[in-house]
Design an enzyme around this catalytic site. Structure first.
Site, PDB file in Angstrom:
ATOM      1  N   GLU A  64       9.149  -3.843   1.061  1.00 12.11           N
ATOM      2  CA  GLU A  64       8.308  -4.973   0.673  1.00 12.11           C
ATOM      3  C   GLU A  64       8.873  -6.187   1.401  1.00 12.11           C
ATOM      4  OE1 GLU A  64       5.615  -4.366  -0.843  1.00 12.11           O
ATOM      5  OE2 GLU A  64       6.159  -2.313  -1.397  1.00 12.11           O
TER       6      GLU A  64
ATOM      7  N   HIS B  77       2.829  -0.820  -4.567  1.00  9.81           N
ATOM      8  CA  HIS B  77       3.436  -1.892  -3.778  1.00  9.81           C
ATOM      9  C   HIS B  77       4.843  -2.252  -4.263  1.00  9.81           C
ATOM     10  CE1 HIS B  77      -0.055  -2.534  -1.290  1.00  9.81           C
ATOM     11  NE2 HIS B  77      -0.826  -2.652  -2.366  1.00  9.81           N
TER      12      HIS B  77
ATOM     13  N   ASP C 119       6.413   3.586  -3.885  1.00  2.00           N
ATOM     14  CA  ASP C 119       5.638   3.940  -2.689  1.00  2.00           C
ATOM     15  C   ASP C 119       6.358   5.016  -1.874  1.00  2.00           C
ATOM     16  OD1 ASP C 119       3.927   2.046  -3.594  1.00  2.00           O
ATOM     17  OD2 ASP C 119       3.981   0.780  -1.800  1.00  2.00           O
TER      18      ASP C 119
END
Length: 592
Positions: free
Chosen positions: A29, A168, A173
């Site tokens: 991220e 996310h 993920d």
């Protein structure tokens, strides 16, 4: 030349089975989409091998700038959450250690790997160079659009029933990507892909039939040489050469081979014969000879060297230019070879442009006369057919042509240059470019003939150069034909190897010059090798010379001005760089 060798393939050559590969599936991220301007805020990774999870890695990362609000909405990661998190300086070395020696996997890998590489560069850490697998790319090959509307992670996770839903957050993920990876590996395995090397090159462009033929490469040697594809009737389909036979042949069964005709060839092939060679030159020559001998249907170049054309200045009272396929020992002057009749005709037109050589084809004698042609009336021929020009006067015209073909090309080249300047000054640029193209074909042919002649007329040349691993690569050339090759080991006295090579090399009969005893393309390969830096002449029985004002100098000036053709000559160094020497004969001894 060296005999064919058989080399047993090792288990390492077979590739690494997917079940034995360690994958580290990673997701990041970030504060934005640009690896140059944005930063990592979270790293999540899962280490798997053979379907078993070996470990996980997860941490938030404190960026050097605030997280944009829309990113916080998307990921759920806020500035307060990362306030106490470690910085990338602390996190990145730990992640690199976690993923060491693994295949990195990511969904849309260029994004995640791009950020990791940028972080390494910012911290002046070397990128470890892991193999990378992109599940988006693989999914596009294996999951058609009639199954899914797109290849997003959430879509694929739903299709394959992943145990974790992507949201996310990096570790979630990454876990979802693990399930997608295992599903994709199951699909690709049913198509015959069982090693990580095969997986790395997998593409749906490769048909199952083509991929199934990969067994043809399994026992080939990882050595330099020639490879020959054959069909079920032992007919030669294709001949190639490579510094690594096994690796090159293996590429025919992967996405790296995109020529449609090669896919057809692989479909017909039932065997591949390797011919291990001691040097690259030997491999190149063997390839040319095999193509000329078998004329494989899937080779496009060098299949018909016997069809080469030559420009001949005939031997008769009033010589003319003729395009012929055969060079004879008849005292005539020859230039070439040409790859096509069109190129030969351009060279003829270049001479006729500036030299009043007769263009009629009938044989003339000093005693017979006939009516003058239109060229004579235009002043472009001295009309020897009418008796207006005698044998002696015509001989001065012929001498200019002979010089251009055999040695001093300055007179013809200067005249053609003057012709081009005159046309350019009149703004007749298309005609000037036509003259330029004609001149280029003429000087190309002249350069070929002038530079092939020393090899074609030398009974024997022995030359050597240092091998890449030490020792000496030694070749014996007789009348332009590669008669033998050997390699002396590092530290050994090369003289016994030279003596043995000369005693055992192929016996070659003298040809009709300027044609060598081999096809001209082979002699060009040999000549290119001889011109490489570090090559030493050991023994010369003949003349090793180059004309001072030959056609090569003009050719090298013109080549950059004209787009290269597919059959442009293969000479490496410019003629101006070769100093003219007297005819040399004798021997030189090499140090060990």
């Amino acid at each position: 030349m060296a005999a064919t060798h058989a080399i047993q393939a090792t288990f390492d050559d077979l590739g690494t089975p997917l079940a034995e590969v360690t994958f580290v599936v990673v997701d990041l991220e970030t504060t934005g989409g640009s690896a140059k301007a944005c930063e990592i805020t979270e790293i999540g990774a899962v280490k798997v091998r053979g379907g078993e999870i070996l470990g996980e890695f997860q941490t938030l990362v404190r960026p050097g700038s605030p997280i944009p609000a829309f990113i916080s909405v998307l990921t759920g990661i806020t500035n307060s959450m990362v306030a106490a998190a470690p910085t990338i300086q602390t996190v990145l070395p730990s992640f690199l250690d976690f993923s060491r020696g693994s295949v990195l996997v990511a969904h849309n890998a260029p994004f995640d790997i791009g950020f990791l590489k940028a972080a390494c560069a910012g911290l002046q850490l070397p990128w470890p160079g892991n193999r990378v697998l992109d599940t988006v790319h693989l999914a596009r090959q294996l999951v058609p659009r009639d199954e899914v509307p797109n290849h997003k992670l959430a879509t694929l996770a739903a299709l394959f029933g992943a145990t974790t839903s992507p949201d996310h957050r990096a570790l979630h993920d990454a876990r979802a990507t693990v399930d997608v990876l295992h599903a994709l590996l199951g699909r690709v395995g049913s198509l015959g892909v069982h090693t990580v090397e095969e997986l790395a090159s997998y593409s749906s462009r490769v048909s199952p039939k083509q991929r199934r033929k990969r067994y043809l490469a399994s026992r080939l040697p990882s050595a330099p040489g020639v490879y020959v594809f054959k069909d079920d009737q032992d007919r030669t389909l294709y001949v190639g050469t490579s510094v690594n036979i096994k690796k090159r042949v293996s590429s025919y069964f992967t996405a790296s081979e995109q020529r449609s005709r090669m896919a057809e060839m692989v479909g017909l092939a039932t065997s591949v014969t390797p011919i291990v060679c001691e040097t690259a030159l030997e491999a190149q020559v063997r390839e040319l000879r095999l193509i000329a001998e078998h004329k494989p249907r899937f080779n496009r170049r060098s299949r018909h060297p016997e069809r080469a054309l030559w420009l001949k200045l005939t031997v008769e009272p009033f010589p003319r230019l003729s395009i012929v396929r055969e060079v004879r020992d008849d005292g005539a002057q020859y230039a070439g070879p040409f790859g096509s009749r069109g190129r030969a005709e351009l060279a003829v037109a270049a001479i006729h442009e500036v030299i009043p050589l007769r263009q009629c084809t009938k044989r003339l004698s000093a005693r017979t006369t006939s009516t003058a042609c239109a060229l004579a009336e235009m002043g472009r021929c001295g009309a020897p057919c009418t008796g207006a020009q005698g044998v002696d006067d015509y001989a001065t015209v012929v001498a200019d042509v002979a010089a251009a073909l055999s040695g001093d090309a300055r007179h013809v080249v200067d005249a053609l240059n003057e012709r081009m300047r005159g046309l350019s000054e009149q703004e007749r640029f298309e005609e000037a470019s036509t003259v330029r193209d004609r001149m280029l074909e003429l000087v190309r042919a002249g350069a070929r003939a002038q530079r092939l002649r020393p090899l074609a007329t030398s009974a024997e040349m022995v030359a050597a150069r240092r091998g890449p691993a030490g020792g000496w690569e030694i070749i014996c050339v007789r009348y332009g034909r590669l008669a033998g090759v050997t390699v002396s080991p590092p530290g050994a006295d090369p003289q016994p190897y030279i003596d043995a090579l000369r005693d055992t090399a192929e016996v070659v009969s003298a040809p009709a010059a300027p044609v060598p005893a081999a096809h001209p393309e082979e002699t060009e390969k040999v000549l290119h090798w001889l011109e490489q830096p570090g090559v030493r002449m050991v023994h010369v029985d003949g003349q090793w010379t180059c004309p001072l004002h030959g056609a090569g100098a003009a050719r090298d000036r013109l080549e950059p001005l004209v787009r290269a053709r597919t059959d442009a000559p293969g000479f490496g160094d410019a003629v101006e760089r070769i100093r003219p020497t007297r005819g040399a004969a004798g021997s030189t001894r090499l140090a060990g």
